[in-house]
Design a protein around this motif. Structure first.
Motif, short mmCIF file in Angstrom:
data_model
loop_
_atom_site.label_atom_id
_atom_site.label_comp_id
_atom_site.label_asym_id
_atom_site.label_seq_id
_atom_site.Cartn_x
_atom_site.Cartn_y
_atom_site.Cartn_z
N ALA A 220 0.98 -1.53 0.05
CA ALA A 220 -0.23 -0.17 -0.06
C ALA A 220 0.78 1.35 -0.20
N ALA A 221 2.01 1.44 0.85
CA ALA A 221 2.99 2.85 0.30
C ALA A 221 3.46 2.22 -0.49
N ALA A 222 4.23 1.45 -1.38
CA ALA A 222 3.93 1.87 -2.28
C ALA A 222 3.13 2.62 -3.66
N GLU A 223 2.21 1.70 -3.49
CA GLU A 223 1.36 1.75 -4.46
C GLU A 223 1.39 4.35 -4.77
N THR A 224 1.20 4.08 -3.30
CA THR A 224 1.51 5.58 -2.91
C THR A 224 2.21 6.54 -3.44
N LEU A 225 3.52 5.48 -2.99
CA LEU A 225 4.64 6.63 -4.32
C LEU A 225 4.50 6.31 -5.35
N LEU A 226 4.37 5.20 -5.93
CA LEU A 226 3.75 5.01 -7.45
C LEU A 226 3.27 5.97 -8.23
N SER A 227 1.90 7.05 -7.09
CA SER A 227 1.56 7.56 -7.44
C SER A 227 1.16 8.74 -7.54
N ARG A 228 2.72 8.96 -6.88
CA ARG A 228 3.15 10.64 -6.66
C ARG A 228 4.12 10.79 -7.91
N LEU A 229 5.00 9.54 -8.51
CA LEU A 229 5.66 10.24 -9.35
C LEU A 229 5.34 11.02 -10.67
N ASN A 230 6.45 11.69 -11.38
CA ASN A 230 6.17 12.56 -11.97
C ASN A 230 5.42 11.78 -13.35
N THR B 31 9.55 10.23 -2.52
CA THR B 31 9.12 11.47 -3.29
C THR B 31 10.43 12.86 -3.55
N ASP B 32 10.03 13.18 -3.09
CA ASP B 32 10.27 14.32 -3.04
C ASP B 32 12.59 13.84 -2.46
N GLU B 33 12.93 13.12 -2.36
CA GLU B 33 13.63 12.70 -2.22
C GLU B 33 14.18 12.41 -3.36
N LEU B 34 13.84 12.21 -4.53
CA LEU B 34 14.42 11.81 -6.00
C LEU B 34 15.37 12.84 -6.47
#
Length: 309
Positions: free
Chosen positions: A114-124, A270-273
């Protein structure tokens, strides 16, 4: 970074000073001819400031247009703020037996998904994503792709296993996947709840491999420092190994104590990328400038009732 895709065209700029010298010689020879075949008064009138300024201006405009065309043909690029090249992000998930523990709701693995899906949804939109899973061995769950929905769908299909923890193998496979598309920033995000106790590569070897490939690894520790029963094994959170991986590769270690902090950690990643402005082609600007200069030159030469130059 700014530069030129076809820099050989810029060699033509070296010919502009030569054209200037040829032009000055032609003007000088024409002036001598005027003095030879005309009366001095007529020649002086012909060489008056107003009469000489106009051809100089026309020549300068033609030279400027040529320079702009040559620069445009060299295909210049500049980095523009607000745009980026995109990042290849690979999620490496531990699916070993201990990830079935229920101290995270509903389980550690489901909370991680679930946390990984949150990250994926926030990618550009320009970013690529992939998923690698590991237990006794490592395998690709979703190949690196810009199709975010497809990657999330494959993430939903990830299931836990009863195997051990081949952390080094999972990390090495994630690095290979991240490095499969050249000329992009690459990042691996590794989540595990235990120490590596299986596989071909050790965690230190995989971290060294990531450093050689210049791939930063962001590690996330899930679970407790105290042993906790999973499906078929006990897992003690090996924070020291995860910190060492992040330190070796230039990444960052984060610890998650429950499903809430785990989601916050992934969202914050996502802000660290690492992102850089995207190189944008601006040759059209130089071609448009050259066209404008040529139109001005034609107006000065033939406009305002002029027929002859």
């Amino acid at each position: 970074m700014a530069g030129f895709a076809e820099p050989l065209w810029l060699i033509g700029l070296a010919g502009l000073p030569v054209l200037c010298l040829l032009y000055r010689r032609a003007v000088r020879e024409r002036s001598y001819a005027a003095l030879t075949f005309s009366r001095v008064a007529v020649a002086a009138q012909a060489r008056g400031p107003d009469r000489m300024r106009r051809p100089h201006t026309l020549f300068a405009l033609a030279l400027l247009a040529l320079a702009l065309i040559l620069v445009g043909l060299a295909d210049p690029h500049i980095p523009l703020e607000g745009t980026d090249e995109g990042v290849s992000v690979v999620l490496v998930l531990d699916t070993s037996g201990s990830m079935q523990a229920t101290d995270y709701r509903p389980t550690r693995l489901e909370a991680a998904k679930a946390a990984a899906e949150t990250l994926l949804s926030r990618l550009n939109p320009e970013d690529y994503a992939g998923v690698v899973v590991f237990e006794s061995g490592a395998t690709s769950a979703a190949y690196l792709s810009p199709d975010r929905d497809r990657v999330i769908e494959r993430l939903h299909g990830v299931r836990g296993r009863d195997g051990q923890t081949a952390l080094g193998d999972g990390l090495a496979l994630g690095i290979d996947m991240a490095d499969s598309i050249p000329n992009r920033h690459r990042v691996v995000i590794l989540l595990s709840d235990g120490a590596g106790n299986a596989g071909t590569f050790s965690a230190a070897e995989a971290a060294g491999y990531a450093r050689e490939r210049n791939v930063p690894v962001y590690t996330v520790g899930i679970g407790s420092a105290n042993p906790l029963a999973g499906t078929s094994e006990y897992a003690a959170l090996d924070e020291e190994t995860l910190r060492a991986i992040a330190r070796t590769t230039g990444g960052k270690y984060s610890a998650a104590v429950d499903e809430g902090t785990l989601a916050a950690v992934y969202a914050g990643l996502t802000d660290e990328l690492p992102r850089e402005p995207k190189d944008t082609n601006i040759c059209s600007v130089f071609f448009a400038g050259a066209l404008g200069v040529l139109l001005l030159e034609m107006y000065l030469r033939y406009g305002r009732g002029r027929i002859l130059p």
